[in-house]
Design a protein around this motif. Structure first.
Motif, PDB file in Angstrom:
ATOM      1  N   GLU A 171       1.044  -1.181   0.063  1.00 52.17           N
ATOM      2  CA  GLU A 171       0.054   0.135  -0.028  1.00 52.17           C
ATOM      3  C   GLU A 171       0.845   1.326   0.117  1.00 52.17           C
ATOM      4  OE1 GLU A 171      -3.713   2.273   2.368  1.00 52.17           O
ATOM      5  OE2 GLU A 171      -2.511   0.261   3.469  1.00 52.17           O
ATOM      6  N   ILE A 172       0.408   2.093  -0.674  1.00 58.02           N
ATOM      7  CA  ILE A 172       1.154   3.611  -0.704  1.00 58.02           C
ATOM      8  C   ILE A 172       0.351   4.656  -0.040  1.00 58.02           C
ATOM      9  CG2 ILE A 172       2.029   5.387  -2.259  1.00 58.02           C
ATOM     10  CD1 ILE A 172       3.281   2.364  -2.913  1.00 58.02           C
ATOM     11  N   SER A 173       1.118   5.315   0.823  1.00 54.06           N
ATOM     12  CA  SER A 173       0.565   6.398   1.495  1.00 54.06           C
ATOM     13  C   SER A 173      -0.149   7.216   0.418  1.00 54.06           C
ATOM     14  CB  SER A 173       1.694   7.231   2.302  1.00 54.06           C
ATOM     15  OG  SER A 173       1.032   8.164   3.048  1.00 54.06           O
ATOM     16  N   SER A 174      -1.539   7.697   0.875  1.00 50.72           N
ATOM     17  CA  SER A 174      -2.442   8.327   0.016  1.00 50.72           C
ATOM     18  C   SER A 174      -3.269   9.360   0.874  1.00 50.72           C
ATOM     19  CB  SER A 174      -3.180   7.606  -0.969  1.00 50.72           C
ATOM     20  OG  SER A 174      -4.067   6.609  -0.277  1.00 50.72           O
ATOM     21  N   GLN A 175      -3.992  10.212   0.066  1.00 49.68           N
ATOM     22  CA  GLN A 175      -4.946  11.135   0.697  1.00 49.68           C
ATOM     23  C   GLN A 175      -5.780  11.495  -0.326  1.00 49.68           C
ATOM     24  OE1 GLN A 175      -2.544  14.639   2.000  1.00 49.68           O
ATOM     25  NE2 GLN A 175      -4.628  16.041   1.941  1.00 49.68           N
ATOM     26  N   VAL A 176      -6.858  11.281   0.275  1.00 53.01           N
ATOM     27  CA  VAL A 176      -8.291  11.755  -0.864  1.00 53.01           C
ATOM     28  C   VAL A 176      -8.720  13.134  -0.398  1.00 53.01           C
ATOM     29  CG1 VAL A 176     -10.458  11.163  -1.432  1.00 53.01           C
ATOM     30  CG2 VAL A 176      -9.228   9.488  -1.118  1.00 53.01           C
ATOM     31  N   VAL A 177      -8.838  13.941  -1.507  1.00 55.85           N
ATOM     32  CA  VAL A 177      -9.387  15.482  -1.374  1.00 55.85           C
ATOM     33  C   VAL A 177     -10.383  15.467  -2.384  1.00 55.85           C
ATOM     34  CG1 VAL A 177      -6.861  16.131  -0.641  1.00 55.85           C
ATOM     35  CG2 VAL A 177      -7.601  16.029  -3.242  1.00 55.85           C
ATOM     36  N   ARG A 178     -11.092  16.718  -1.872  1.00 58.68           N
ATOM     37  CA  ARG A 178     -12.339  16.958  -2.551  1.00 58.68           C
ATOM     38  C   ARG A 178     -11.988  18.245  -3.096  1.00 58.68           C
ATOM     39  NH1 ARG A 178     -18.490  15.571  -1.437  1.00 58.68           N
ATOM     40  NH2 ARG A 178     -19.506  16.068  -3.085  1.00 58.68           N
ATOM     41  N   ASP A 179     -12.564  18.624  -4.221  1.00 57.27           N
ATOM     42  CA  ASP A 179     -12.577  20.110  -4.848  1.00 57.27           C
ATOM     43  C   ASP A 179     -13.673  20.326  -5.996  1.00 57.27           C
ATOM     44  OD1 ASP A 179     -11.948  18.892  -7.177  1.00 57.27           O
ATOM     45  OD2 ASP A 179      -9.727  19.276  -7.054  1.00 57.27           O
ATOM     46  N   THR A 180     -13.961  21.219  -6.515  1.00 50.47           N
ATOM     47  CA  THR A 180     -15.032  21.507  -7.271  1.00 50.47           C
ATOM     48  C   THR A 180     -15.305  20.335  -8.359  1.00 50.47           C
ATOM     49  OG1 THR A 180     -13.762  22.947  -8.681  1.00 50.47           O
ATOM     50  CG2 THR A 180     -15.180  24.019  -6.854  1.00 50.47           C
ATOM     51  N   ALA A 181     -14.243  19.826  -8.532  1.00 52.27           N
ATOM     52  CA  ALA A 181     -14.560  18.780  -9.720  1.00 52.27           C
ATOM     53  C   ALA A 181     -14.720  17.334  -9.036  1.00 52.27           C
ATOM     54  CB  ALA A 181     -12.944  18.723 -10.651  1.00 52.27           C
ATOM     55  N   GLY A 182     -14.752  17.178  -7.862  1.00 54.22           N
ATOM     56  CA  GLY A 182     -14.923  15.905  -7.364  1.00 54.22           C
ATOM     57  C   GLY A 182     -13.828  15.410  -6.310  1.00 54.22           C
ATOM     58  N   TYR A 183     -13.650  14.077  -6.226  1.00 60.46           N
ATOM     59  CA  TYR A 183     -12.705  13.550  -5.294  1.00 60.46           C
ATOM     60  C   TYR A 183     -11.471  13.137  -6.343  1.00 60.46           C
ATOM     61  CZ  TYR A 183     -16.055  12.744  -1.861  1.00 60.46           C
ATOM     62  OH  TYR A 183     -16.949  12.944  -0.728  1.00 60.46           O
ATOM     63  N   SER A 184     -10.206  13.403  -5.629  1.00 56.23           N
ATOM     64  CA  SER A 184      -9.165  13.132  -6.375  1.00 56.23           C
ATOM     65  C   SER A 184      -8.248  12.473  -5.201  1.00 56.23           C
ATOM     66  CB  SER A 184      -8.190  14.390  -7.000  1.00 56.23           C
ATOM     67  OG  SER A 184      -8.917  15.128  -7.808  1.00 56.23           O
TER      68      SER A 184
END
Length: 909
Positions: free
Chosen positions: A486-499
């Motif tokens: 597993e790779i350290s990750s982070q889900v973020v949200r902006d006007t276009a949706g989730y990234s």
């Protein structure tokens, strides 16, 4: 100087003849036993001791009179011709006019700086005149040449304000287009009517086949000029050591009194020619390229008050047949010898520079991706789309876009043209990049469970990448490598949706693959941010601890680099705040600062991959928003700035308050950066030094400060991609990167700053306004060591060519999870990768390495590797070492700041 010797004088009594127009006879009409007179303004006393001596001296005086009259006939030279083109100024009648004038004046010779696209239009408008002109052009022998093309650049760019790769394409596309109209054209001497110069030109010009250059632009110095230096000829030494025989702007070639656009060398006036002769310049040359559309014909002639005799020359004919031929001096020409000034900080110029930078980056990236697709997927090379993209970008780099952006009429200004031209480039490159990535990943759209990450740089990258997530996956997603780690990750949200943000390990000029899983990611330590009890916001990453103070407009109160011995980079004793926005709003009470009013600081992203802060504050009555981003394990701190202007405030030097503009006034309101709106960075570094990059060059500044207020004291304060400030011993430093060419501020008692906004009177009295919100990106990199040891050039390429990623539903083959097409010695930049039939052309630039040979590895089998010049000529075949199956390694001699182009023959099979 012309030296005259006579047996009566010892070598130590050598008399230097200072010639005078029309001839001056020495007063030898009286002879006494002790004769006192002057020879060429130098007092001489001769005691007569015999009739023989008297007779000898009498004969000498007559010979001296004769010699002096001969000296009076010493010719001067004039470089005439035309500058302009179909996009700037080129009337339909101009081709016929030039052909007729050349026919009517058989002694006239012209030098051309005409936009290459002009000739297709000229042929369409008046084919007979076009053919007549071509016939006059045909003889390109040195003695027979009456027309010489001295600047074949496609878009007549200033050059110092664009990338090195763009300069190469300016000349390559321009010469190719001109050869379509003038097949016999040779390009021997580079010259320009505008200050279209940059320090790295010698090696670029020589590789295209040029032998000479001129650094004069005496008739159009509105935007600047080169430093006055030297005599008749110098060896222009570039940053890589390349030498080019060059006619400089003479040390005696002063700026013309009563003018802010000319030097005294723009005509063969007697004062200029006399000054040149007196300074020892044996064959002085004057120079003007007339604007296409001027109807005067030959610029210089009898009855116009010029020195006679003066002969018309092409630049090459002058240098090879009428000059001293061998330079008397080597001049290591610095980028700070290009003295230039535009209306930096004006919104219209800022937007043009940003648009050009975006397109430059997109083209280089698209070419590299298309080359990978050609190699791995046998995709056809998109030549037509790339050619159109490049030629439109090259026109966007036209000097007129930058110095007269408002010209050409409402809706069709140079600035409007740049929007259209770069729009075409971006459309083409976006399509090429999308298509290439789809081929390379098997992508069928933004759906699937695999990610392919692309790296277009020549270095392996282990850094955060952002990829938009398919809507069907939701936000509880984790990312895994091909070994099921597993790779350290982070889900973020902006006007276009989730990234998804995650740290990707991607080889050079290649790609790497990852797998998405529908499961909540494991929480790992990393970047974080929180608000302290005192209201300040604290950011922690593995590299930095930062404190942001809302009470002072969201400025950075402290920035400590943990891995650099907990070095504090903020000068807390300075009256200015770190990342403060400050300028003179001279119609609204004077200086205002973002630190004058409190700001609201919101933590948008809390880590662990990335922390993003939103700072909302005010500068006077104008709201601004900053996005301040700290990324785990990334040295670069990113800043996005947007200012929403309320009306059109006047910002800059109060001189602009009058709104009056006088063309001949040496003082200009837009010169003084101290009054413009700047982002300021007071640094805790003692006895600061400044380094700044230029096309294929880095300069250590020799300036005490960057400030000037007059046309006759211009300094080079341009920042192309980055400027770096270090302490006296290069122990620590801070680099500032920008998303566009602009200028910087710095002085002994003035902190590093970057220009954000100027609003007021500009060239030709134009009112440079704030019509739109100001929006820009810049970045900060604290570091240890000098810029090269700190890898600042490489960091800048990361900033310009970020990792990109796509989602695909195709499971990678076992041997296709990761791939590298090209790799090289650390410190090299892969400047470009292109395809020519079955060959792969790879251009490398030694940005940060030493002068030792550099290795390049292509993970393909080829027939041979050739070192080629920029004009396509083969310089030599390189030895290859096939150390691995389907891998080719070669080595090339490459000095610091050198560029080389390698042709991998039959790399695409």
């Amino acid at each position: 100087m012309t030296r005259i010797f006579h047996p009566l004088f010892t070598e130590g009594e050598e008399r230097v003849a200072q010639r005078s127009v029309g001839g001056v006879s020495p007063p030898c009409d009286k002879f006494t036993s002790s004769l006192k007179f002057a020879i060429f303004n130098r007092p001489i006393t001769v005691t007569m001791k015999s009739t023989f001596v008297r007779a000898t001296l009498t004969a000498f005086c007559f010979s001296l009179v004769f010699t002096t009259n001969l000296l009076a006939q010493q010719p001067a030279y004039f470089i005439d011709g035309y500058h302009g083109g179909v996009w700037g100024h080129y009337p339909d009648w101009n081709t016929r006019f030039m052909a007729d004038q050349l026919t009517n004046h058989p002694d006239w010779k012209i030098n051309l700086e005409i936009e290459p696209e002009t000739w297709a239009v000229a042929k369409q408008k008046d084919e007979k005149a076009y053919n007549d002109f071509r016939a006059l052009f045909a003889d390109q022998s040195i003695t027979g040449r009456r027309i010489e093309y001295v600047n074949p650049a496609y878009g007549q760019s200033y050059l110092y304000n664009i990338s090195g790769e763009s300069i190469i394409r300016q000349l390559a596309y321009g010469m190719e287009t001109l050869h379509e109209h003038f097949p016999s054209a040779v390009f021997t001497t580079y010259s320009s009517e505008e200050p279209c110069f940059t320090s790295a030109l010698p090696q670029i010009l020589k590789s295209f086949g040029f032998k000479y250059a001129s650094l004069k632009n005496p008739n159009t110095c509105w935007g600047g000029y080169t430093r006055a230096h030297g005599g008749e000829l110098v060896n222009w030494i570039g940053p890589d050591g390349t030498s080019l025989v060059t006619v400089p702007r003479y040390a005696i070639e002063a700026l013309k009194p009563g003018s802010t656009w000319e030097t005294i060398g723009n005509s063969n006036n007697k004062a200029f020619i006399d000054a040149a002769f007196n300074a020892g310049i044996q064959h002085p040359v004057a120079f003007t390229l007339q604007d296409a559309g001027w109807k005067g014909g030959p610029m210089m002639g009898d009855g116009k008050g010029g020195y006679q005799p003066t002969q018309y020359k092409t630049w090459t004919d002058y240098i090879e047949n009428s000059s001293i031929k061998i330079p008397t001096e080597n001049w290591k020409f610095s980028q700070e010898d290009v003295l230039t000034s535009l209306v930096w900080g004006s919104q219209i110029l800022q937007r043009i520079a940003q648009q050009v930078r975006v397109s430059e980056n997109k083209l280089i990236t698209a070419e590299k991706l298309a080359a990978m697709a050609a190699v791995y997927k046998k995709s056809a090379w998109p030549k037509a789309a790339l050619d159109e993209g490049w030629t439109r970008l090259l026109l966007s780099q036209h000097h007129d876009c930058w110095i007269v952006p408002y010209n050409m009429g409402q809706g069709n200004t140079w600035a409007d043209k740049v929007v259209n031209w770069t729009g075409i480039t971006n459309k083409n490159t976006d399509s090429i990049a999308q298509h290439s990535k789809a081929l390379l990943s098997g992508s069928t759209g933004n759906k699937g469970q695999y990610i392919r990450v692309f790296n277009t740089l020549g270095v392996r990258r282990n850094e955060i990448v952002k990829v938009a997530l398919p809507a069907n996956l939701g936000s509880k997603i984790s990312v895994w490598d091909n070994k099921n780690h597993e790779i350290s990750s982070q889900v973020v949200r902006d006007t276009a949706g989730y990234s998804m943000l995650f740290k990707a390990d991607v080889p050079s000029i290649g790609y790497a693959s990852y797998r998405l899983k529908k499961q909540k990611p494991t929480i790992t330590p990393g970047a974080k941010a929180f608000t302290q009890t005192d209201g300040r916001v604290r950011v922690e990453t593995d590299l930095y601890t930062a404190l942001i103070d809302p009470a002072k407009g969201g400025t950075i109160q402290s920035l400590v680099a943990k891995q650099l011995g907990n070095k504090e980079f903020v000068d807390k004793t300075n009256a200015r705040k770190f990342n403060e926005l400050r300028g003179d709003f001279f119609k609204d009470g004077g200086f205002h600062s973002s630190a004058d009013q409190p700001a609201t600081v919101t933590i948008l992203d809390k880590g662990p991959a990335q922390v993003k802060l939103q700072i909302k504050g005010m500068i006077d009555r104008h709201p601004f928003t900053q996005l301040l981003t700290f990324t785990q394990s990334q040295r670069r701190i990113d800043v996005h700035l947007k200012i929403n202007w309320k009306g059109n405030p006047a910002i800059g030097n109060p001189y602009g308050q009058t709104g009056k503009y006088e063309a001949t006034s040496l003082q200009k309101a837009f010169y003084d950066d101290r009054d413009k709106l700047l982002a300021l960075f007071p640094l805790n570094l003692k006895n600061q030094k400044v380094y700044k990059n230029a096309p294929f060059d880095v300069t250590e500044s020799r300036l005490d400060n960057t400030f000037f207020t007059r046309w006759d004291s211009i300094k080079n304060n341009v920042v192309l991609n980055w400027v770096d400030v270090t302490d006296a011993n290069n122990t620590y430093g801070m680099a500032m990167l920008t998303d566009h060419t602009t200028n910087y501020a710095h002085g002994e008692d003035f902190p590093l700053g970057v220009d954000i906004a100027y609003s007021g009177v500009g060239l030709w009295g134009r009112n440079y306004t704030l019509k739109y919100p100001t929006e820009m990106n810049y970045a900060l990199i604290p570091h240890a060591g000098k810029w090269d040891k700190a890898g600042i050039w490489t960091e800048s390429t990361r900033f310009n060519e970020p990792l990109s990623a796509v989602i695909t539903d195709k499971l990678p083959a076992a041997n296709d999870w990761s791939r590298s097409m090209i790799s090289g010695t650390p410190g090299l930049e892969i400047s470009s990768v292109t395809v020519a039939r079955h060959d792969l052309l790879v251009r490398i630039f030694n940005a940060e390495g030493d002068d030792q040979p550099k290795k390049i590895k292509l993970n393909l089998s080829v027939d041979k590797v050739e070192l080629i010049e920029l004009n396509g000529k083969i310089k030599k075949e390189l030895a290859v070492n096939q150390t691995e199956k389907s891998a080719t390694e070669t080595s090339v001699n490459l000095p610091r700041f050198g560029i080389r182009t390698l042709k991998f023959v039959n790399a695409i099979r």
